[in-house]
Write an enzyme that holds these catalytic residues in place. Sequence first.
Site, PDB file in Angstrom:
ATOM      1  N   THR A 230      -6.175  -5.190   2.810  1.00 35.70           N
ATOM      2  CA  THR A 230      -5.243  -5.337   1.841  1.00 35.70           C
ATOM      3  C   THR A 230      -5.492  -5.092   0.281  1.00 35.70           C
ATOM      4  O   THR A 230      -6.578  -5.371   0.163  1.00 35.70           O
ATOM      5  CB  THR A 230      -4.106  -6.534   2.047  1.00 35.70           C
ATOM      6  N   ASP A 231      -4.417  -4.492  -0.425  1.00 40.72           N
ATOM      7  CA  ASP A 231      -4.595  -4.781  -1.941  1.00 40.72           C
ATOM      8  C   ASP A 231      -4.656  -6.574  -2.020  1.00 40.72           C
ATOM      9  O   ASP A 231      -4.414  -7.116  -1.157  1.00 40.72           O
ATOM     10  CB  ASP A 231      -3.854  -4.206  -2.712  1.00 40.72           C
ATOM     11  N   TRP A 232      -5.285  -6.865  -2.913  1.00 36.75           N
ATOM     12  CA  TRP A 232      -5.311  -8.095  -3.427  1.00 36.75           C
ATOM     13  C   TRP A 232      -3.934  -8.989  -3.129  1.00 36.75           C
ATOM     14  O   TRP A 232      -3.564  -9.021  -4.280  1.00 36.75           O
ATOM     15  CB  TRP A 232      -6.239  -8.670  -4.546  1.00 36.75           C
ATOM     16  N   GLY A 233      -3.902  -9.561  -2.093  1.00 38.87           N
ATOM     17  CA  GLY A 233      -2.767 -10.373  -2.223  1.00 38.87           C
ATOM     18  C   GLY A 233      -1.258  -9.534  -1.337  1.00 38.87           C
ATOM     19  O   GLY A 233      -0.044  -9.847  -1.739  1.00 38.87           O
TER      20      GLY A 233
END
Length: 755
Positions: A230-233
């Site tokens: 994932t992108d961060w978060g």
Amino acid sequence: MARDIKKLISEMTLEEKASLLGGADFWHTKTVERLGIGSYMLSDGPHGLRKQEEGGDHLGINDSIQAVCFPAACATASSYDRELIYGMGDVIGRECQAENLSTVLGPAVCIKRSPLCGRNFEYMSEDPYLAGEMAAAYINGVQSHHVATSIKHYAANNQETARMSVSAEVSERALREIYLPAFETAVKKAQPKTIMCSYNKINGVYSSENKWLLTDVLRKDWGFEGFVVTDWGAVADRVKGVMAGLDLEMPGNTAENDALVVEAVRSGKLPEEAVDACVERILRVFFDFDEHREQQVFDREKDHAIAAKIEEECAVLLKNDGLLPLRAGGKYLYVGEYAEKPRYQGGGSSHINSYRVDSALSASRAAGRSPDYIKGFPMDSDTLYEEDLAKLLQAAPDYDAVVVFAGLPDIIESEGYDRKDMKLPASQNRLIEALLRVQKNVVVVLSNGAPVELPWADEVPSILEMYLGGEGVGQATDKLLFGEVNPSGHLAETWPMKLSDNPSFINFPGTPRRVSYAEGIYVGYRYYDAKEMPVRYAFGHGLSYTSFEISNLRCDREAFGDGEQLTVRVDVKNTGDRSGKEVVQLYVAAKNGTVARPVKELKGFVKVALQPGETKTVEMTIDDRALSYYDEDLRDWYAPSGEYALLAGDSSDHITAEGTVRFETKKLPYLAVDTDTNVGELLKDPRTAPVFQQLMAARMSAANASQDGISGDEAQDQAMMQAMMEYMPLKSLISFGVMNREQLQGLVQMLRSAL
Ligand code: BGC
């Protein structure tokens, strides 16, 4: 020795497996010590390392180790040089080995839909072919050291405004032709070990939960073998994510989601094999890194010099009425704080704690030149030093030329928000305009990550675009200004005259929930070409201190077909008196107007070095995909049989060699036949046309026979009839008494069996 991953997985508890699908902290994965599985560090990227030893954040706020800042993608894409970018990736791969980083988070290839996107500096192009080729080169370079890359942000993350909540409302055709191919090319040519899914939704579904995106397209259509992070978060519902094809959630703090995965398996909602498959994909990448550790040293001094060299190949000479290159020994005045403090990188997660930064001023002094300098304006705000301006206007006429170092302040271009307009700070425009009144010999050197409006462009003789050129930008600028290096970059994006000319203008950035990509496939030059709209600088544009001639386009055959390749050759000659490099661009234009297509599309390019007077022949190969559009009904790529033009030049608006080729396909387009199908569609399709024509001829002659005495010019009647019937759905044959309902059903059946 390679570890047996399947065996390891069979020895894990469900909890251990689930824990490996989420990070331990900001940058590390979790361990399973009992089985000897260690933790691995991932780090930004893409144009240098942002390794944070403590205090992790994804906005570039806290410190990271000192590293070398290479030119950002807005610059590197302008090099049009695959080998150069492979080389940059190779250096970054070595640095990662030295720093024990398993994964570098990049390259970033989102399409530049609007010049306002705050992260355009980090993205490559408005054109998917160019972005894909450059990304593949970078990935192959990094991964040659068994360090993983994470191509991002997959997909349709083309703005920063509301990037975590917005849904990109976009047609499948635009996704397939514009927003996905850079990822596709990278997967097919370089197999990135990881891919980072974006924050946003696509047509209402978060990327991290989008099965169509993560499994159907990425794995089934393209054959991606790595893992999805994932992108961060960017996780909303991890279980849904795993079901859709997501593997790893970052950053840490994932205990709750790990537990949800366990619960979903226990309750039978999620098959355990799906979790096993994620673990396997993740460990395969990290173990490969483990098994190929290299003894590398992060030699910052050496890599700094490489960063400067790369930038030399990226800068774009936008305009030159003969003022450049400057003469050694000339009397020059530099203006603007960027001359002493360059703007060379953007803000946010790609922000590097740079090892050493060269300014144009220090580099010029190191090279033994002694330009005078007036600050004039600061680099970080929109103000003028009025005293400096007065001094400048008085002194300027005494110089051979004045070089203004202009650009966008740091605060304007960053991850997390978009630009509000496409303008340079008004104070810089004011200074340049005032200067032009007292001195005509003005060079403007620009430092910015995306196009800006240039109200004075017609009066300034020479403009050199450095983009955000990395920490060696000063040296590169000096060499380019004084002709020690000949500029060879070409634009990877169109520079419109003004923001409102851009096709996304009325739909950017939408609301926090929704942004419509109403312009469809008409992004960048595909739009400006179609509208015949004048632009400031066209896609592909870039000048040199020498001149080139591109001519004599020929193909290795006159026609080709499905699954075959066509080789196109073009001659390129250096017609000037300096050595230099030219970018030969090949565009394809469909000449058979079955569906709306862009006027032309980039499908090949080669950068070539030539001595004065030298001619070389360059070769580019295309296949049927290069001629295709994405047919939403067929759900596949489709190139109709017919003629295609091949156009070669040094810019999208400067085509100097042309040819045509015939393409023959055995594939036929999809045709949905039901009572809503238009007569025109049936008549255009070679499968249904004879069936329909025969039947109608029989009906018509029966009708004519019964209406005795009707006469007239038959040919004309037929033509009128055909024109009227083109958009008449089959169901109207009932309304106009040509047939009854039962006969119509029979006709539909007959037509379907002809397909
Ligand atoms: C960015 C990514 C970056 C990640 C980690 C996110 O905010 O969108 O590009 O890799 O943070 O810093």
